[in-house]
Design a protein around this motif. Structure first.
Motif, PDB file in Angstrom:
ATOM      1  N   MET A  67       0.828  -1.194   0.000  1.00  0.00           N
ATOM      2  CA  MET A  67       0.000   0.000   0.000  1.00  0.00           C
ATOM      3  C   MET A  67       0.867   1.250   0.000  1.00  0.00           C
ATOM      4  O   MET A  67       1.955   1.269   0.579  1.00  0.00           O
ATOM      5  CB  MET A  67      -0.931   0.009   1.225  1.00  0.00           C
ATOM      6  N   LYS A  68       0.357   2.300  -0.645  1.00  0.00           N
ATOM      7  CA  LYS A  68       1.069   3.567  -0.703  1.00  0.00           C
ATOM      8  C   LYS A  68       0.318   4.621   0.101  1.00  0.00           C
ATOM      9  O   LYS A  68      -0.910   4.643   0.128  1.00  0.00           O
ATOM     10  CB  LYS A  68       1.201   4.044  -2.157  1.00  0.00           C
ATOM     11  N   VAL A  69       1.094   5.467   0.748  1.00  0.00           N
ATOM     12  CA  VAL A  69       0.534   6.592   1.492  1.00  0.00           C
ATOM     13  C   VAL A  69       1.012   7.874   0.827  1.00  0.00           C
ATOM     14  O   VAL A  69       2.223   8.080   0.691  1.00  0.00           O
ATOM     15  CB  VAL A  69       0.980   6.560   2.964  1.00  0.00           C
ATOM     16  N   PRO A  70       0.090   8.735   0.370  1.00  0.00           N
ATOM     17  CA  PRO A  70       0.521   9.994  -0.251  1.00  0.00           C
ATOM     18  C   PRO A  70       1.400  10.796   0.697  1.00  0.00           C
ATOM     19  O   PRO A  70       1.070  11.003   1.856  1.00  0.00           O
ATOM     20  CB  PRO A  70      -0.804  10.720  -0.511  1.00  0.00           C
ATOM     21  N   GLY A  71       2.551  11.203   0.199  1.00  0.00           N
ATOM     22  CA  GLY A  71       3.487  11.951   1.031  1.00  0.00           C
ATOM     23  C   GLY A  71       4.429  11.078   1.825  1.00  0.00           C
ATOM     24  O   GLY A  71       5.245  11.583   2.595  1.00  0.00           O
ATOM     25  N   GLY A  72       4.303   9.741   1.669  1.00  0.00           N
ATOM     26  CA  GLY A  72       5.158   8.827   2.397  1.00  0.00           C
ATOM     27  C   GLY A  72       4.607   8.512   3.768  1.00  0.00           C
ATOM     28  O   GLY A  72       3.564   8.991   4.186  1.00  0.00           O
ATOM     29  N   GLY A  73       5.305   7.673   4.498  1.00  0.00           N
ATOM     30  CA  GLY A  73       4.873   7.283   5.831  1.00  0.00           C
ATOM     31  C   GLY A  73       4.515   5.812   5.900  1.00  0.00           C
ATOM     32  O   GLY A  73       4.386   5.130   4.875  1.00  0.00           O
ATOM     33  N   ASP A  74       4.371   5.318   7.103  1.00  0.00           N
ATOM     34  CA  ASP A  74       4.036   3.916   7.346  1.00  0.00           C
ATOM     35  C   ASP A  74       2.547   3.709   7.112  1.00  0.00           C
ATOM     36  O   ASP A  74       1.713   4.440   7.647  1.00  0.00           O
ATOM     37  CB  ASP A  74       4.417   3.548   8.775  1.00  0.00           C
ATOM     38  N   TYR A  75       2.221   2.678   6.341  1.00  0.00           N
ATOM     39  CA  TYR A  75       0.812   2.441   6.039  1.00  0.00           C
ATOM     40  C   TYR A  75       0.019   2.067   7.281  1.00  0.00           C
ATOM     41  O   TYR A  75      -1.167   2.406   7.398  1.00  0.00           O
ATOM     42  CB  TYR A  75       0.670   1.335   4.983  1.00  0.00           C
ATOM     43  N   LYS A  76       0.645   1.390   8.235  1.00  0.00           N
ATOM     44  CA  LYS A  76      -0.081   1.024   9.451  1.00  0.00           C
ATOM     45  C   LYS A  76      -0.506   2.270  10.236  1.00  0.00           C
ATOM     46  O   LYS A  76      -1.584   2.292  10.841  1.00  0.00           O
ATOM     47  CB  LYS A  76       0.777   0.101  10.325  1.00  0.00           C
ATOM     48  N   ASP A  77       0.324   3.303  10.213  1.00  0.00           N
ATOM     49  CA  ASP A  77      -0.061   4.555  10.858  1.00  0.00           C
ATOM     50  C   ASP A  77      -1.236   5.204  10.133  1.00  0.00           C
ATOM     51  O   ASP A  77      -2.081   5.849  10.756  1.00  0.00           O
ATOM     52  CB  ASP A  77       1.121   5.524  10.886  1.00  0.00           C
ATOM     53  N   PHE A  78      -1.253   5.057   8.815  1.00  0.00           N
ATOM     54  CA  PHE A  78      -2.369   5.579   8.031  1.00  0.00           C
ATOM     55  C   PHE A  78      -3.627   4.747   8.244  1.00  0.00           C
ATOM     56  O   PHE A  78      -4.740   5.276   8.285  1.00  0.00           O
ATOM     57  CB  PHE A  78      -1.983   5.563   6.540  1.00  0.00           C
ATOM     58  N   LEU A  79      -3.471   3.442   8.415  1.00  0.00           N
ATOM     59  CA  LEU A  79      -4.600   2.523   8.482  1.00  0.00           C
ATOM     60  C   LEU A  79      -5.340   2.593   9.810  1.00  0.00           C
ATOM     61  O   LEU A  79      -6.578   2.530   9.830  1.00  0.00           O
ATOM     62  CB  LEU A  79      -4.112   1.090   8.241  1.00  0.00           C
ATOM     63  N   MET A  80      -4.623   2.699  10.914  1.00  0.00           N
ATOM     64  CA  MET A  80      -5.252   2.544  12.228  1.00  0.00           C
ATOM     65  C   MET A  80      -6.414   3.508  12.470  1.00  0.00           C
ATOM     66  O   MET A  80      -7.496   3.072  12.874  1.00  0.00           O
ATOM     67  CB  MET A  80      -4.207   2.677  13.334  1.00  0.00           C
ATOM     68  N   PRO A  81      -6.260   4.812  12.233  1.00  0.00           N
ATOM     69  CA  PRO A  81      -7.414   5.693  12.426  1.00  0.00           C
ATOM     70  C   PRO A  81      -8.596   5.313  11.534  1.00  0.00           C
ATOM     71  O   PRO A  81      -9.759   5.429  11.956  1.00  0.00           O
ATOM     72  CB  PRO A  81      -6.873   7.079  12.068  1.00  0.00           C
ATOM     73  N   GLY A  82      -8.302   4.846  10.330  1.00  0.00           N
ATOM     74  CA  GLY A  82      -9.377   4.400   9.453  1.00  0.00           C
ATOM     75  C   GLY A  82     -10.113   3.194  10.002  1.00  0.00           C
ATOM     76  O   GLY A  82     -11.340   3.087   9.871  1.00  0.00           O
ATOM     77  N   MET A  83      -9.394   2.302  10.660  1.00  0.00           N
ATOM     78  CA  MET A  83     -10.039   1.129  11.245  1.00  0.00           C
ATOM     79  C   MET A  83     -10.929   1.520  12.418  1.00  0.00           C
ATOM     80  O   MET A  83     -11.977   0.920  12.640  1.00  0.00           O
ATOM     81  CB  MET A  83      -8.976   0.128  11.701  1.00  0.00           C
ATOM     82  N   PHE A  84     -10.521   2.534  13.165  1.00  0.00           N
ATOM     83  CA  PHE A  84     -11.377   3.012  14.244  1.00  0.00           C
ATOM     84  C   PHE A  84     -12.685   3.566  13.678  1.00  0.00           C
ATOM     85  O   PHE A  84     -13.772   3.329  14.227  1.00  0.00           O
ATOM     86  CB  PHE A  84     -10.668   4.105  15.053  1.00  0.00           C
ATOM     87  N   VAL A  85     -12.569   4.300  12.580  1.00  0.00           N
ATOM     88  CA  VAL A  85     -13.767   4.847  11.933  1.00  0.00           C
ATOM     89  C   VAL A  85     -14.648   3.722  11.406  1.00  0.00           C
ATOM     90  O   VAL A  85     -15.881   3.769  11.532  1.00  0.00           O
ATOM     91  CB  VAL A  85     -13.363   5.810  10.796  1.00  0.00           C
ATOM     92  N   MET A  86     -14.042   2.704  10.806  1.00  0.00           N
ATOM     93  CA  MET A  86     -14.830   1.594  10.277  1.00  0.00           C
ATOM     94  C   MET A  86     -15.597   0.886  11.392  1.00  0.00           C
ATOM     95  O   MET A  86     -16.752   0.491  11.212  1.00  0.00           O
ATOM     96  CB  MET A  86     -13.926   0.599   9.557  1.00  0.00           C
TER      97      MET A  86
END
Length: 278
Positions: A67-86
Motif C-alpha cells: 500500500m502507498k501513502v501519499p506523502g510517504g509514511g508507514d501504512y499502518k499509521d495511516f490505516l489505524m485511524p481508518g479502522m477506528f472509523v470503520m
C-alpha cells in the motif's frame, strides 16, 4: 389503640419528580438492561471486535507493504485511524439487530404498555451503544498500540476519540430506524451488504487521490472519509489529504456530517417508533 380512617389515606403517586426526571430514570433503566446483556453475554462485544481486529491484521501485515501513502509514511499509521472509523461505522448494524430483536420478540410492545417515557426506549438504546463503542475503541486502540501504532497524546487524542464517538452517535439513529423497519434479525444482518461498500469507498484504506477520479470524488464526499482524515491529523499520523475543499476542511466536516445525519435519522427513528402498533 388508635385507628386510621382509610378515607383519609393519600394513595396517589408522589409527584416530587418532574417529567424530565422520570424520563431520565426510565432511560437509565433501559441502559442498565442493555449493559446487563453485555455482562452476561460478553461474546457479543468479542464478535463485534473480531472483524475490525482481523482487518487490522490482514491489511496491516498482509497488504501493508504493497500500500502507498501519499506523502510517504508507514501504512499502518495511516490505516489505524481508518479502522477506528470503520468500527464506529459498522456499529449501526449491531444497533439495528438489537432493535429488531426487541421489536420482533415483543419487548418494545411491553415497554410501550408500561407507564414510562417513550423517548427512554430510543435514548436508552443510544446511550448503551455509546458505552459499548467506548469499550470497543479502547480495546481496538490497545491492539493498535501492540502492533506499533504510536499516536500523539494530549488534547488532539481526546478530540479524535470524541469525533469517533460523535460519528457513532449519529449512526445510532440510522440503526434504530432501520431496526424498526426490517422484519427480522436475519434481514438486519443483511445490512452488512450496505455497510461494506460504504466503508470501502472512502479514505479508510486508500487515499481518494489514488482512486480513479470519479470514485475518488465519491470517496471524498463520504461522511466517514472526513472523520478518518480528521482523526489522522489529530493523532499525528499521515493525512494524505487532497486539494479539494472537503479534504482541506476535514476537521470541520467531521463535526458537521454527524449533525446532518442526526437531523435526518433521529426524527425518522422517533416517528417510526411512534407508529408501532398503529
Amino acid at each position: 389503640m388508635s385507628t386510621v380512617d382509610p378515607s383519609t389515606v393519600d394513595l396517589t403517586v408522589p409527584k416530587n419528580r418532574g417529567r424530565a426526571a422520570w424520563a431520565l430514570a426510565d432511560c437509565w433503566n433501559i441502559v442498565r438492561r442493555g449493559l446487563t446483556h453485555y455482562q452476561r453475554q460478553p461474546v457479543n462485544i468479542v464478535w463485534q471486535l473480531g472483524f475490525p481486529i482481523l482487518s487490522v491484521l490482514l491489511y496491516g501485515y498482509v497488504f501493508g507493504s504493497a500500500m502507498k501513502v501519499p506523502g510517504g509514511g508507514d501504512y499502518k499509521d495511516f490505516l489505524m485511524p481508518g479502522m477506528f472509523v470503520m468500527t464506529m461505522a459498522f456499529g449501526f448494524i449491531n444497533t439495528a439487530t438489537l432493535v429488531v430483536y426487541d421489536s420482533t420478540k415483543g419487548v418494545i410492545d411491553r415497554f410501550r404498555s408500561m407507564p414510562m417515557a417513550s423517548s427512554a426506549v430510543v435514548a436508552g438504546r443510544g446511550v448503551t451503544d455509546l458505552i459499548a463503542a467506548c469499550a470497543e475503541l479502547t480495546i481496538l486502540m490497545l491492539t493498535a498500540v501492540a502492533m506499533g501504532w504510536r499516536p500523539d497524546g494530549g488534547f488532539g487524542f481526546l478530540l479524535a476519540f470524541g469525533l469517533l464517538l460523535w460519528l457513532r452517535f449519529a449512526l445510532i439513529w440510522l440503526g434504530v430506524w432501520l431496526g424498526l423497519l426490517v422484519p427480522n434479525p436475519e434481514a438486519a444482518g443483511g445490512l452488512f451488504a450496505v455497510a461494506f461498500p460504504l466503508t470501502m469507498i472512502s479514505s479508510i484504506f486508500v487515499a481518494p487521490q489514488l482512486m480513479p477520479d470519479w470514485l475518488g470524488f465519491v470517496a471524498t464526499w463520504n461522511p466517514i472519509s472526513s472523520t478518518a482524515a480528521a482523526t489522522r491529523e489529530l493523532f499525528g499520523t499521515p493525512v494524505g489529504s487532497g486539494d479539494g475543499w472537503v479534504e482541506q476542511h476535514a476537521l470541520l466536516m467531521s463535526g458537521l456530517w454527524p449533525v446532518i445525519l442526526t437531523a435526518i435519522f433521529l426524527p425518522l427513528a422517533v416517528r417510526r417508533f411512534q407508529k408501532l402498533g398503529r
